[in-house]
Design an enzyme around this catalytic site. Sequence first.
Site, PDB file in Angstrom:
ATOM      1  N   GLN A  66      69.934  36.265  52.185  1.00 24.16           N
ATOM      2  CA  GLN A  66      71.223  36.705  51.661  1.00 24.16           C
ATOM      3  C   GLN A  66      71.067  37.969  50.836  1.00 24.16           C
ATOM      4  OE1 GLN A  66      73.733  34.887  52.823  1.00 24.16           O
ATOM      5  NE2 GLN A  66      75.105  36.469  52.104  1.00 24.16           N
TER       6      GLN A  66
ATOM      7  N   HIS B  13      71.237  41.591  52.355  1.00 25.50           N
ATOM      8  CA  HIS B  13      72.515  42.141  52.821  1.00 25.50           C
ATOM      9  C   HIS B  13      72.870  43.428  52.092  1.00 25.50           C
ATOM     10  CE1 HIS B  13      74.507  39.747  55.826  1.00 25.50           C
ATOM     11  NE2 HIS B  13      74.199  38.620  55.211  1.00 25.50           N
TER      12      HIS B  13
ATOM     13  N   GLU C 249      80.444  31.828  48.616  1.00 24.52           N
ATOM     14  CA  GLU C 249      80.734  32.139  50.016  1.00 24.52           C
ATOM     15  C   GLU C 249      79.966  31.185  50.942  1.00 24.52           C
ATOM     16  OE1 GLU C 249      80.291  35.942  53.087  1.00 24.52           O
ATOM     17  OE2 GLU C 249      79.203  35.923  51.196  1.00 24.52           O
ATOM     18  N   HIS C 250      78.660  31.081  50.731  1.00 23.78           N
ATOM     19  CA  HIS C 250      77.813  30.172  51.505  1.00 23.78           C
ATOM     20  C   HIS C 250      77.235  29.129  50.559  1.00 23.78           C
ATOM     21  CE1 HIS C 250      77.457  34.224  53.440  1.00 23.78           C
ATOM     22  NE2 HIS C 250      77.766  33.507  54.522  1.00 23.78           N
TER      23      HIS C 250
ATOM     24  N   ASP D 282      75.549  32.637  60.502  1.00 21.54           N
ATOM     25  CA  ASP D 282      75.748  34.071  60.717  1.00 21.54           C
ATOM     26  C   ASP D 282      75.755  34.415  62.201  1.00 21.54           C
ATOM     27  OD1 ASP D 282      75.986  34.784  58.083  1.00 21.54           O
ATOM     28  OD2 ASP D 282      73.919  35.450  57.842  1.00 21.54           O
TER      29      ASP D 282
ATOM     30  N   HIS E 219     127.454  29.127  49.795  1.00 25.15           N
ATOM     31  CA  HIS E 219     126.651  28.143  50.516  1.00 25.15           C
ATOM     32  C   HIS E 219     127.437  26.831  50.681  1.00 25.15           C
ATOM     33  CE1 HIS E 219     123.383  30.893  49.811  1.00 25.15           C
ATOM     34  NE2 HIS E 219     122.461  30.062  50.279  1.00 25.15           N
TER      35      HIS E 219
END
Length: 463
Positions: free
Chosen positions: A280, A283, A349-350, A383, A443
């Site tokens: 990770q 990245h 995220e993960h 991924d 209405h």
Amino acid sequence: MRKALFLFISFLIGSTHSFSMTATNGNHILQRITPQDVSMEIKHPVDPQALEQATAIINELRNEQGTVTDESLLQVAKRLGDIPADASSCIVSKEDCRAAFDNLSEHDRTALSNIYNRVKAFATMQRNSVKDMEMDIPGGKAGHTVSACRAAGCYAPGGRYPLPSSVIMTAVTARAAGCETVVLASPRPAPITLAAAHLAGADLVLCVGGAQAIAAMAYGSETIPRCDVICGPGNKWVTAAKSIVNGHCGIDMLAGPSEVLVICDDTANPTVVAADLIAQAEHDVVARAILLCTSQEIIDQVDQEVAKQLESLPEPNKSTAAEALKQSFAVHCDSIEECIKISDDIAPEHLEIQTRDAMKVGQSCMNYGGLFVGEHAAEVLGDYGAGPNHTLPTGGTGRYTGGLSVFNFLRIRTWMRIDDKKESQSMVDDSIIMARLEGLEGHARAAETRSLTKTPAFKQPKV
């Protein structure tokens, strides 16, 4: 200009702590902090300078009719380095994409096709899980229909590394949802990216990136269809542009730096955990890897493995991961329950679970983008196409949203009809009462025209 209202949750150590490797961190790669040190700072997901620059680019591209012209896109793409100065078009032909696919080795073509097939199968099952429905209401029927938007715009980053997996994740999902048209944008696309575009069935490929790509897909041009939804991760200018066009079209999310959080206990394999943290971290320099563990011994062993594995990583991956690890940290927790609480606050995220009863622990976690259960369920397998999408919410937004799916491209539209006026009178009476409670006399009168017992008087009520 419509600005995004989303908040980017960035989990930082308190102001008295530093992510850089200092003397207080000893020889550790991962910062060592206590559960009490983990705190939240709410930030806007859009970089202010990038927003200003993206706005200027979009304004330059749009004409008086509000669309983008092919000529203006061509000139901006040349100026910003997306295409060569002598290029006559921003569009890659379908023939070139097919040629890129055919020129792959059999080994590469098979792997890409396998990923495509798994992602397509998962997305197709997602689509089939939501169907049209109807039910009885007094005097008639009500229901919903499920239909895809017409055109999807998919963005695949083209920076330091080509990301054909992002092409598959976005374009295949849009196709499985039922979108008639799929536009793909990727700056300086590598042959493998074009091959993925062919396999995914993209109708049009733009070799353009940044805010200019988002504008072209959002507003359309003479040759580029206007897209109803734009999805896919990108750099800060892509994120800024998506925040600008949001509302004119739909977007999937405003993505921030990538994150992984691993919950483990004394049964975890330090070599595997360290590899996942590094995967990770490579990245981006602003990526973050977090370790929550009930065993101090495992934390120490993971740290040693991170240092060992980092040394053998090639450049530029090594320096990128090393920088990201400066803002990553490990927390020694008293119990798995404490790990879960911290993880739910972070909403990573993960989220990887490498513990005893990993499935039970994973099911106890509430907030995350994607869940990876057990030692063998590597985040990297997600991924590269186990099936679920790898475009996931970052920065704590997993507290209220999920990853990219067919649902981003679907519209749930409701309908109702009345077949029996007499049977509908209970709803008519309720509507008349509620309308006057809300002070909406028009209405009430509209409802009274459907009443069998009341003659519309249309008189101004007394105050």
